[in-house]
Structure formats: C-alpha cells, structure tokens
Design a protein around this motif. Structure first.
Motif, PDB file in Angstrom:
ATOM      1  N   LEU A  79       0.846  -1.187   0.000  1.00 32.48           N
ATOM      2  CA  LEU A  79       0.000   0.000   0.000  1.00 32.48           C
ATOM      3  C   LEU A  79       0.885   1.242   0.000  1.00 32.48           C
ATOM      4  N   ARG A  80       0.519   2.210  -0.817  1.00 29.47           N
ATOM      5  CA  ARG A  80       1.246   3.477  -0.868  1.00 29.47           C
ATOM      6  C   ARG A  80       0.441   4.544  -0.136  1.00 29.47           C
ATOM      7  N   LEU A  81       1.157   5.486   0.450  1.00 26.86           N
ATOM      8  CA  LEU A  81       0.515   6.595   1.150  1.00 26.86           C
ATOM      9  C   LEU A  81       0.922   7.903   0.480  1.00 26.86           C
ATOM     10  N   SER A  82      -0.074   8.676   0.093  1.00 25.08           N
ATOM     11  CA  SER A  82       0.165   9.949  -0.583  1.00 25.08           C
ATOM     12  C   SER A  82      -0.611  11.048   0.120  1.00 25.08           C
ATOM     13  N   THR A  83      -0.406  12.282  -0.329  1.00 23.75           N
ATOM     14  CA  THR A  83      -1.061  13.422   0.310  1.00 23.75           C
ATOM     15  C   THR A  83      -1.585  14.396  -0.737  1.00 23.75           C
ATOM     16  N   VAL A  84      -2.522  15.226  -0.312  1.00 20.30           N
ATOM     17  CA  VAL A  84      -3.034  16.335  -1.123  1.00 20.30           C
ATOM     18  C   VAL A  84      -2.655  17.636  -0.430  1.00 20.30           C
ATOM     19  N   ILE A  85      -2.044  18.520  -1.187  1.00 19.50           N
ATOM     20  CA  ILE A  85      -1.697  19.843  -0.667  1.00 19.50           C
ATOM     21  C   ILE A  85      -2.556  20.862  -1.415  1.00 19.50           C
ATOM     22  N   LEU A  86      -3.545  21.409  -0.739  1.00 19.38           N
ATOM     23  CA  LEU A  86      -4.392  22.401  -1.411  1.00 19.38           C
ATOM     24  C   LEU A  86      -3.585  23.671  -1.654  1.00 19.38           C
ATOM     25  N   PRO A  87      -3.772  24.316  -2.806  1.00 13.98           N
ATOM     26  CA  PRO A  87      -2.941  25.475  -3.187  1.00 13.98           C
ATOM     27  C   PRO A  87      -3.438  26.777  -2.571  1.00 13.98           C
ATOM     28  N   VAL A  88      -3.409  26.841  -1.237  1.00 12.49           N
ATOM     29  CA  VAL A  88      -4.004  27.979  -0.528  1.00 12.49           C
ATOM     30  C   VAL A  88      -2.961  28.876   0.145  1.00 12.49           C
ATOM     31  N   LEU A  94     -10.352  26.505 -10.243  1.00  9.65           N
ATOM     32  CA  LEU A  94     -10.168  27.957 -10.249  1.00  9.65           C
ATOM     33  C   LEU A  94     -10.462  28.532  -8.860  1.00  9.65           C
ATOM     34  N   SER A  95     -11.358  27.898  -8.168  1.00 10.15           N
ATOM     35  CA  SER A  95     -11.627  28.127  -6.749  1.00 10.15           C
ATOM     36  C   SER A  95     -12.433  26.934  -6.286  1.00 10.15           C
ATOM     37  N   TRP A  96     -12.563  26.769  -4.969  1.00  9.68           N
ATOM     38  CA  TRP A  96     -13.197  25.526  -4.509  1.00  9.68           C
ATOM     39  C   TRP A  96     -13.875  25.715  -3.159  1.00  9.68           C
ATOM     40  N   ARG A  97     -15.165  25.491  -3.169  1.00  9.14           N
ATOM     41  CA  ARG A  97     -15.994  25.412  -1.962  1.00  9.14           C
ATOM     42  C   ARG A  97     -15.712  26.529  -0.966  1.00  9.14           C
ATOM     43  N   THR A  98     -15.430  26.173   0.294  1.00 15.19           N
ATOM     44  CA  THR A  98     -15.282  27.179   1.348  1.00 15.19           C
ATOM     45  C   THR A  98     -14.019  28.017   1.190  1.00 15.19           C
ATOM     46  N   ASP A 155     -13.277  32.461  -1.260  1.00 12.72           N
ATOM     47  CA  ASP A 155     -12.984  33.863  -0.985  1.00 12.72           C
ATOM     48  C   ASP A 155     -11.607  34.079  -0.360  1.00 12.72           C
ATOM     49  N   GLY A 156     -10.771  33.057  -0.422  1.00 13.76           N
ATOM     50  CA  GLY A 156      -9.406  33.174   0.083  1.00 13.76           C
ATOM     51  C   GLY A 156      -8.395  32.849  -0.989  1.00 13.76           C
ATOM     52  N   PRO A 157      -7.135  32.782  -0.639  1.00 20.01           N
ATOM     53  CA  PRO A 157      -6.091  32.472  -1.616  1.00 20.01           C
ATOM     54  C   PRO A 157      -6.311  31.095  -2.247  1.00 20.01           C
ATOM     55  N   TRP A 158      -6.084  31.029  -3.545  1.00 25.65           N
ATOM     56  CA  TRP A 158      -6.176  29.755  -4.275  1.00 25.65           C
ATOM     57  C   TRP A 158      -5.355  29.895  -5.543  1.00 25.65           C
ATOM     58  N   PHE A 159      -4.301  29.098  -5.684  1.00 22.14           N
ATOM     59  CA  PHE A 159      -3.367  29.242  -6.790  1.00 22.14           C
ATOM     60  C   PHE A 159      -3.554  28.148  -7.838  1.00 22.14           C
ATOM     61  N   SER A 175     -10.538  24.567   8.913  1.00 20.85           N
ATOM     62  CA  SER A 175     -11.202  24.115   7.689  1.00 20.85           C
ATOM     63  C   SER A 175     -11.685  22.690   7.899  1.00 20.85           C
ATOM     64  N   ASP A 176     -12.347  22.142   6.883  1.00 26.30           N
ATOM     65  CA  ASP A 176     -12.774  20.743   6.942  1.00 26.30           C
ATOM     66  C   ASP A 176     -11.588  19.797   7.018  1.00 26.30           C
ATOM     67  N   PHE A 177     -10.396  20.292   6.711  1.00 22.26           N
ATOM     68  CA  PHE A 177      -9.205  19.456   6.714  1.00 22.26           C
ATOM     69  C   PHE A 177      -8.278  19.779   7.888  1.00 22.26           C
ATOM     70  N   ALA A 178      -8.837  20.320   8.946  1.00 20.54           N
ATOM     71  CA  ALA A 178      -8.055  20.569  10.152  1.00 20.54           C
ATOM     72  C   ALA A 178      -7.669  19.238  10.787  1.00 20.54           C
ATOM     73  N   ALA A 179      -6.426  19.137  11.226  1.00 23.18           N
ATOM     74  CA  ALA A 179      -5.944  17.922  11.881  1.00 23.18           C
ATOM     75  C   ALA A 179      -4.675  18.259  12.648  1.00 23.18           C
ATOM     76  N   ASP A 180      -4.321  17.404  13.587  1.00 21.22           N
ATOM     77  CA  ASP A 180      -3.120  17.605  14.383  1.00 21.22           C
ATOM     78  C   ASP A 180      -1.892  17.352  13.511  1.00 21.22           C
ATOM     79  N   GLU A 181      -1.042  18.354  13.378  1.00 19.02           N
ATOM     80  CA  GLU A 181       0.130  18.246  12.506  1.00 19.02           C
ATOM     81  C   GLU A 181       1.074  17.140  12.971  1.00 19.02           C
TER      82      GLU A 181
END
Length: 301
Positions: free
Chosen positions: A3-12, A40-44, A47-51, A279-285
C-alpha cells in the motif's frame, strides 16, 4: 498487497509563505505522491487564496527530487485537451518524469460557470469526458493530432518531444458510473474514487466499505470486458470524503485500522489531506507526520 501513502496539498498558501515548505515536507516525510486540486476556486476556500495547479506543480517539481506530483483531479470544466496536453508534457519534462494526471468529469462547482457558460448537465459532463480523455491520450502519445469532435477540435496539434514517461504520463481516472469506469479501464493506469457521496454526512464505516467494494467490483468488470487484469490498474482512494474522514487522523492506530480495511478491498494507494487549520481538513500536525512516517510500517508489521 503493498500500500502506498500519498497526500493532497491544497494550493491555498503563497509559495514564499509556507507553500514551498509543504511540498518539501511531503518529500521529507516519504509520501509516494503529493497531489493538488485543479480548480479555479473551490468550496469554502473561494474567498481566500487559491493558486493554479500547473504552476504550483511546476514549482514543486523544482524543489523536490523523488516525490511524484499530480492533480486530483483535472476536469474539462475549464480545460481544453490541446492546451492541457502541452502543459502536461512540459510539467513532465521539468519534473523528470514524476507526474500523474488525475482526471475526472467535473461537477457543478464554481469552475462550471467561471468562463461564463451555463453548468453542464450530468449527461453532458459524461459526454464531454468521453471525448476529452481519448483525445488527451492521443495528444500525449502522437506527434501530430487532428480531431473534429462534438466538443473539441485539434488541427495538426503537436507535442514534440513527448513525455519523459513513455508512452505518456499515467492517467488516474476518477469514476464511479459505468461510462467513467469504462474510460478508466481503457485509458487509466490508475483509478480514483472518493467513495459514495451519499454517505458523506450520515453514512457508517461499514456502509462506506460496502459501497467501495461495489465500485472496485464494477471496475474489475470493466477491465475484464476489454481483457485487462484487475491488478493492471492502481486503485486510489482520496480519503477526505468518507464517513471516517475525521476519526482516521486522530491517531496512528486509527489510521492503520482504516488503511488495513481498505487495503483488503484492493486499494493500492490512500491519499490524505495535508492539514489546514480552521477548515474541513483541520488535523493535528504531529499526528499527521507520525501517520506519514509510521503507519505503513505498522500496517506491514
């Protein structure tokens, strides 16, 4: 099955205000692939930074060496196969052949109307996707392509010298319905799902597993129809939209339990979102980093 483990980094985040650090950290933590959303922008976050996805991935390619990079997912909503193919070929070159294209039919989000068009119906999205994917495949594998379709045209479109990865960079096709699964079977080196969206709010873990089991089975049938082995296509689960999206990141043990149950279904890659506070993706670093560095070894052990 590994199994591989990957991540998503939102461009914010601005590149020089934490953006670059996230991609470097993803490589340092040992993730297989770091993806970003292509919107081009996404959900919540509207109205903030999105690259932009392609410039962000190009910059990420320049500051990493081993980490694979990709989109989850690109769609026809504001993309054309001819221009997208040129960008992808260039990105694959800059990265030294480390790019995977996640691609899907799109939805009714902000991208659907940003260019001034009316939102497409589900049927029209599926029709466009059915033309988009095969044309993009040709554009990335043939030196010159001419095509006149119902939605897209190409006139002597050239992509020389082609991708570093041969015959082209891999496609990870997002699909759950019959038409999309046939495209994944025909053109995909990987398949992507987020699970059953109807279970997002009130579904249970078992209901989600049953739904995913059905999707994996449907993909297997689509592959069998064209003579491809089930194992010839990687199976990717984007985990942030399942009923366990919050609890699975509470501890390493919780994630290992989640990962083990989904590996049994045949998934070969799990993708977790890099934490974003408030955000919906808040988690303990700290837990996120421990999951990245310890979970797979614990699962195998």
């Amino acid at each position: 099955m590994s199994l591989r483990l990957s991540t998503v980094i939102l461009p914010v985040r601005r590149w020089h205000e934490g953006g670059r650090d996230q991609w470097e950290r993803a490589e340092r933590l040992g993730f297989h692939t770091a993806y970003t959303y292509d919107h081009l922008s996404w959900r919540t976050f509207r109205d903030g930074p999105w690259f932009g996805a392609v410039p962000t991935l190009t910059a990420a390619a320049a500051v990493t060496e081993r980490l694979r990079l990709g989109t989850l997912v690109t769609s026809p909503n504001f993309r054309h196969p001819v221009t997208l193919a040129k960008d992808l070929m260039s990105l694959d070159d800059v990265s030294g052949g480390r790019v995977t294209l996640g691609i899907g039919a799109g939805g009714n989000g902000f991208d659907a109307t940003a260019l001034g068009q009316d939102p497409w119906t589900p049927r029209e999205r599926a029709d466009r996707f059915a033309e988009f994917v095969p044309l993009l495949d040709r554009l990335l594998t043939e030196e010159a392509v001419t095509h006149e379709g119902a939605f897209y045209s190409a006139v002597e479109a050239r992509n020389i010298p082609g991708c570093v990865q041969r015959p082209r960079l891999p496609f990870a096709v997002a699909a759950t319905g019959p038409r999309g699964l046939k495209l994944a079977a025909r053109h995909g080196q990987a398949w992507v799902t987020t699970g059953d969206p109807k279970l997002f709010d009130e579904g249970t873990a078992e209901q989600s597993l049953d739904a995913l089991r059905g999707q994996v089975g449907a993909l297997g049938k689509a592959l069998a129809e064209i003579g491809r082995e089930t194992g010839s296509v990687e199976k990717i689960l984007l985990t942030g939209f399942t009923p366990e999206r919050n609890t699975m990141l509470e501890s390493v043990d919780a994630f290992v339990d989640f990962a083990g149950r989904h590996r049994e279904l045949g998934f070969t890659e799990l993708v977790v979102h890099a934490p974003i506070p408030d955000s919906d993706f808040a988690a303990d670093e700290a837990v996120f980093e421990r999951i990245a560095t310890e979970a797979l070894a614990q699962l195998e052990g």
